[in-house]
Motif scaffolding. Structure first.
Motif, PDB file in Angstrom:
ATOM      1  N   ILE A   4       0.856  -1.198   0.000  1.00 22.73           N
ATOM      2  CA  ILE A   4       0.000   0.000   0.000  1.00 22.73           C
ATOM      3  C   ILE A   4       0.891   1.246   0.000  1.00 22.73           C
ATOM      4  O   ILE A   4       0.675   2.189  -0.768  1.00 22.73           O
ATOM      5  CB  ILE A   4      -0.966   0.005   1.218  1.00 22.73           C
ATOM      6  CG1 ILE A   4      -2.045  -1.062   1.044  1.00 22.73           C
ATOM      7  CG2 ILE A   4      -1.605   1.389   1.406  1.00 22.73           C
ATOM      8  CD1 ILE A   4      -2.966  -1.224   2.263  1.00 22.73           C
ATOM      9  N   ALA A   5       1.917   1.231   0.862  1.00 21.12           N
ATOM     10  CA  ALA A   5       2.835   2.380   0.926  1.00 21.12           C
ATOM     11  C   ALA A   5       3.534   2.588  -0.421  1.00 21.12           C
ATOM     12  O   ALA A   5       3.686   3.727  -0.886  1.00 21.12           O
ATOM     13  CB  ALA A   5       3.852   2.160   2.042  1.00 21.12           C
ATOM     14  N   GLU A   6       3.934   1.506  -1.071  1.00 21.18           N
ATOM     15  CA  GLU A   6       4.578   1.623  -2.389  1.00 21.18           C
ATOM     16  C   GLU A   6       3.606   2.207  -3.412  1.00 21.18           C
ATOM     17  O   GLU A   6       3.988   3.031  -4.245  1.00 21.18           O
ATOM     18  CB  GLU A   6       5.056   0.236  -2.860  1.00 21.18           C
ATOM     19  CG  GLU A   6       6.238  -0.282  -2.068  1.00 21.18           C
ATOM     20  CD  GLU A   6       6.587  -1.745  -2.361  1.00 21.18           C
ATOM     21  OE1 GLU A   6       7.651  -2.185  -1.926  1.00 21.18           O
ATOM     22  OE2 GLU A   6       5.782  -2.449  -3.004  1.00 21.18           O
ATOM     23  N   LYS A   7       2.356   1.773  -3.334  1.00 20.95           N
ATOM     24  CA  LYS A   7       1.335   2.270  -4.277  1.00 20.95           C
ATOM     25  C   LYS A   7       1.070   3.760  -4.034  1.00 20.95           C
ATOM     26  O   LYS A   7       0.866   4.526  -4.971  1.00 20.95           O
ATOM     27  CB  LYS A   7       0.080   1.424  -4.072  1.00 20.95           C
ATOM     28  CG  LYS A   7      -0.949   1.426  -5.173  1.00 20.95           C
ATOM     29  CD  LYS A   7      -0.442   1.195  -6.547  1.00 20.95           C
ATOM     30  CE  LYS A   7      -0.605  -0.183  -7.081  1.00 20.95           C
ATOM     31  NZ  LYS A   7      -0.124  -0.362  -8.465  1.00 20.95           N
ATOM     32  N   LEU A   8       1.089   4.174  -2.754  1.00 21.74           N
ATOM     33  CA  LEU A   8       0.898   5.595  -2.423  1.00 21.74           C
ATOM     34  C   LEU A   8       1.994   6.439  -3.080  1.00 21.74           C
ATOM     35  O   LEU A   8       1.731   7.517  -3.614  1.00 21.74           O
ATOM     36  CB  LEU A   8       0.939   5.801  -0.909  1.00 21.74           C
ATOM     37  CG  LEU A   8      -0.281   5.346  -0.109  1.00 21.74           C
ATOM     38  CD1 LEU A   8       0.057   5.290   1.381  1.00 21.74           C
ATOM     39  CD2 LEU A   8      -1.469   6.278  -0.345  1.00 21.74           C
ATOM     40  N   ILE A   9       3.219   5.914  -3.025  1.00 26.96           N
ATOM     41  CA  ILE A   9       4.345   6.631  -3.626  1.00 26.96           C
ATOM     42  C   ILE A   9       4.160   6.696  -5.145  1.00 26.96           C
ATOM     43  O   ILE A   9       4.270   7.764  -5.756  1.00 26.96           O
ATOM     44  CB  ILE A   9       5.687   5.945  -3.264  1.00 26.96           C
ATOM     45  CG1 ILE A   9       5.941   6.076  -1.757  1.00 26.96           C
ATOM     46  CG2 ILE A   9       6.838   6.527  -4.075  1.00 26.96           C
ATOM     47  CD1 ILE A   9       7.125   5.275  -1.244  1.00 26.96           C
ATOM     48  N   GLU A  10       3.835   5.551  -5.728  1.00 29.89           N
ATOM     49  CA  GLU A  10       3.639   5.462  -7.185  1.00 29.89           C
ATOM     50  C   GLU A  10       2.556   6.439  -7.652  1.00 29.89           C
ATOM     51  O   GLU A  10       2.663   7.067  -8.689  1.00 29.89           O
ATOM     52  CB  GLU A  10       3.240   4.022  -7.500  1.00 29.89           C
ATOM     53  CG  GLU A  10       3.154   3.642  -8.955  1.00 29.89           C
ATOM     54  CD  GLU A  10       2.579   2.218  -9.084  1.00 29.89           C
ATOM     55  OE1 GLU A  10       3.099   1.303  -8.414  1.00 29.89           O
ATOM     56  OE2 GLU A  10       1.595   2.064  -9.826  1.00 29.89           O
ATOM     57  N   LYS A  11       1.507   6.589  -6.837  1.00 33.55           N
ATOM     58  CA  LYS A  11       0.396   7.459  -7.209  1.00 33.55           C
ATOM     59  C   LYS A  11       0.580   8.892  -6.695  1.00 33.55           C
ATOM     60  O   LYS A  11      -0.332   9.707  -6.799  1.00 33.55           O
ATOM     61  CB  LYS A  11      -0.911   6.906  -6.611  1.00 33.55           C
ATOM     62  CG  LYS A  11      -1.480   5.698  -7.336  1.00 33.55           C
ATOM     63  CD  LYS A  11      -2.659   5.147  -6.539  1.00 33.55           C
ATOM     64  CE  LYS A  11      -3.637   4.386  -7.400  1.00 33.55           C
ATOM     65  NZ  LYS A  11      -4.573   5.234  -8.139  1.00 33.55           N
ATOM     66  N   ASN A  12       1.739   9.157  -6.117  1.00 34.79           N
ATOM     67  CA  ASN A  12       2.028  10.492  -5.601  1.00 34.79           C
ATOM     68  C   ASN A  12       1.009  10.939  -4.544  1.00 34.79           C
ATOM     69  O   ASN A  12       0.525  12.067  -4.558  1.00 34.79           O
ATOM     70  CB  ASN A  12       2.028  11.482  -6.781  1.00 34.79           C
ATOM     71  CG  ASN A  12       2.959  12.635  -6.512  1.00 34.79           C
ATOM     72  OD1 ASN A  12       3.667  12.643  -5.506  1.00 34.79           O
ATOM     73  ND2 ASN A  12       2.938  13.628  -7.387  1.00 34.79           N
ATOM     74  N   LEU A  13       0.690  10.022  -3.624  1.00 37.39           N
ATOM     75  CA  LEU A  13      -0.360  10.288  -2.632  1.00 37.39           C
ATOM     76  C   LEU A  13       0.178  10.292  -1.196  1.00 37.39           C
ATOM     77  O   LEU A  13      -0.585  10.124  -0.252  1.00 37.39           O
ATOM     78  CB  LEU A  13      -1.457   9.224  -2.748  1.00 37.39           C
ATOM     79  CG  LEU A  13      -2.336   9.263  -3.999  1.00 37.39           C
ATOM     80  CD1 LEU A  13      -3.163   7.986  -4.115  1.00 37.39           C
ATOM     81  CD2 LEU A  13      -3.248  10.477  -3.968  1.00 37.39           C
ATOM     82  N   VAL A  14       1.500  10.473  -1.043  1.00 41.47           N
ATOM     83  CA  VAL A  14       2.054  10.535   0.315  1.00 41.47           C
ATOM     84  C   VAL A  14       1.897  11.957   0.838  1.00 41.47           C
ATOM     85  O   VAL A  14       2.848  12.718   0.963  1.00 41.47           O
ATOM     86  CB  VAL A  14       3.540  10.102   0.363  1.00 41.47           C
ATOM     87  CG1 VAL A  14       4.032  10.016   1.813  1.00 41.47           C
ATOM     88  CG2 VAL A  14       3.714   8.757  -0.308  1.00 41.47           C
ATOM     89  N   THR A  15       0.661  12.294   1.110  1.00 39.30           N
ATOM     90  CA  THR A  15       0.332  13.628   1.586  1.00 39.30           C
ATOM     91  C   THR A  15      -1.051  13.547   2.216  1.00 39.30           C
ATOM     92  O   THR A  15      -1.859  12.713   1.817  1.00 39.30           O
ATOM     93  CB  THR A  15       0.342  14.638   0.413  1.00 39.30           C
ATOM     94  OG1 THR A  15      -0.332  15.808   0.824  1.00 39.30           O
ATOM     95  CG2 THR A  15      -0.386  14.096  -0.802  1.00 39.30           C
TER      96      THR A  15
END
Ligand code: A2P
Length: 352
Positions: free
Chosen positions: A328-339
């Motif tokens: 999930i954390a990797e997908k957040l990074i891929e989707k630029n959603l770490v915010t």
């Protein structure tokens, strides 16, 4: 070099927390720093990380300043209390407990199934129940192919799902029994060594256990289809690692066993092991330590229209918990959603 993130693992001394650290390291997660957090009991101790170790710090409301991503596996009460503080500090939480799973503000995500639900997160993302994760990884491609109408699932769940203390309890009871001593029963309501317990978590008014209702409700939320009917019987068995599930499916249209095998062979995160003549089928013993969900014993059920049976096994600590959280954390990074877009949404939960 791409962006690197400050990552915290809350519950770092537990069975899942340790596996989270191992998974972050094995997958080369882009972390500039990793904070290991646990209760005051273990503050000052260390946990292994790669070739070295990390100093464990006490989890407090202030632990998340400057942290980008937090993986929580420290129990429901701890998540309920601390995850809102983390989100308000601007940290994205992936929470392995059941505290936030059915909260409408929190997506419940299995990256192979519903990655786009991450798009509407508010700072807390829930990692589903271990038995549900492996089941939906297998069900999603079949649902896309032939529309699942009903699921009847029986589980055979390993003790590691209960945490470190349950692993110790099974080990200790086996040793005590071989030494002709009375086994100590502390974690489960009955002896688990050489036994099967048709109770996981507490019983609810409807006669089902909380674990069974998690499988029912979480499956619908993840698959995003309230028309799918699920009924479950969850059983704890004396296995250390790896949950097994016997799944009976009823589809909207005919799906042959061969078609199902072909669909599952192409599905992300699934390995088909289905050659009964050679004694090849998924087993907890082999799934332990692996990333994939293993499916076998695929056969048509002629007692209903469009029915299929299968057997599904995965490592409950890995895909069922730590790996799914890291994915999930990797997908957040891929989707630029770490915010965290709306920091106010969990203010009341944080007591503000
Ligand atoms: P600790 O080792 O300090 O008790 P498991 O599921 O294997 O039992 O692990 C539970 C994890 O959650 C452990 O890391 C445990 O830390 C942590 N934990 C439990 N209660 C708290 C708490 N109140 N605050 C922080 N961490 C907690």
């Amino acid at each position: 070099m791409g962006t690197h993130y400050v990552v915290a693992v809350a519950g770092a001394t537990g069975a899942v927390g340790r596996e989270m650290l191992k998974t972050l390291e094995q997958r080369n997660f882009p972390a500039s720093k990793i904070k290991a957090l646990a209760s005051s009991r273990s503050a000052g101790s260390t946990v292994p990380f790669g070739d070295g170790e990390l100093l464990v710090e006490e989890l407090t409301e202030k632990s998340f300043e400057g942290v980008d991503i937090a993986l929580f596996s420290a129990g429901g009460g701890t998540s309920q209390k601390f995850a809102p503080h983390a989100a308000l500090a601007g940290c994205v939480v992936v929470d392995n407990s059941s505290a936030w799973r059915m909260d409408d503000r929190c997506p419940l995500v299995v990256p192979e199934v519903n990655p786009d639900d991450l798009d509407w997160h508010n700072g807390i993302i829930a990692n589903p129940n271990c038995s549900t994760i492996q089941m939906v990884v297998a069900l999603k491609p079949l649902h896309d192919a032939a529309q699942i109408k009903r699921v009847v699932v029986s589980t055979y769940q390993a003790v590691s799902g209960t945490g470190h203390k349950a692993i110790t309890e099974l080990e200790t009871q086996v040793r005590q029994l071989f030494n002709l001593q009375e086994p100590e029963v502390k974690v489960y309501p009955h002896r688990i060594a050489f036994n099967c317990l048709p109770q996981i978590d507490v019983f609810l008014d409807n006669g089902y256990t909380k674990e069974e209702m998690k499988m029912v409700n979480e499956t619908v939320k993840i698959m995003g289809d309230p028309s799918i009917k699920v009924t479950a019987t969850t059983v704890r068995v004396p296995v250390f690692y790896g949950h097994s599930e016997a799944i009976n499916l009823e589809f909207g249209r005919k799906l042959t066993a061969d078609e199902a095998r072909a669909v599952l062979s192409r599905a992300p995160g699934v390995t088909v092991l289905d050659n009964p003549a050679e004694g090849i089928y998924p087993m907890a013993l082999n799934a332990a330590g692996e990333d994939d969900t293993f499916v076998g014993r695929i056969r048509e059920d002629d007692t209903i229209e469009n029915g299929l049976n299968l057997w599904c096994v995965a490592d409950n600590i890995r895909k069922g918990a730590a790996l799914n959280a890291v994915q999930i954390a990797e997908k957040l990074i891929e989707k630029n959603l770490v915010t965290v877009s709306d920091r106010t949404v969990f203010e009341a939960d944080a007591g503000l």
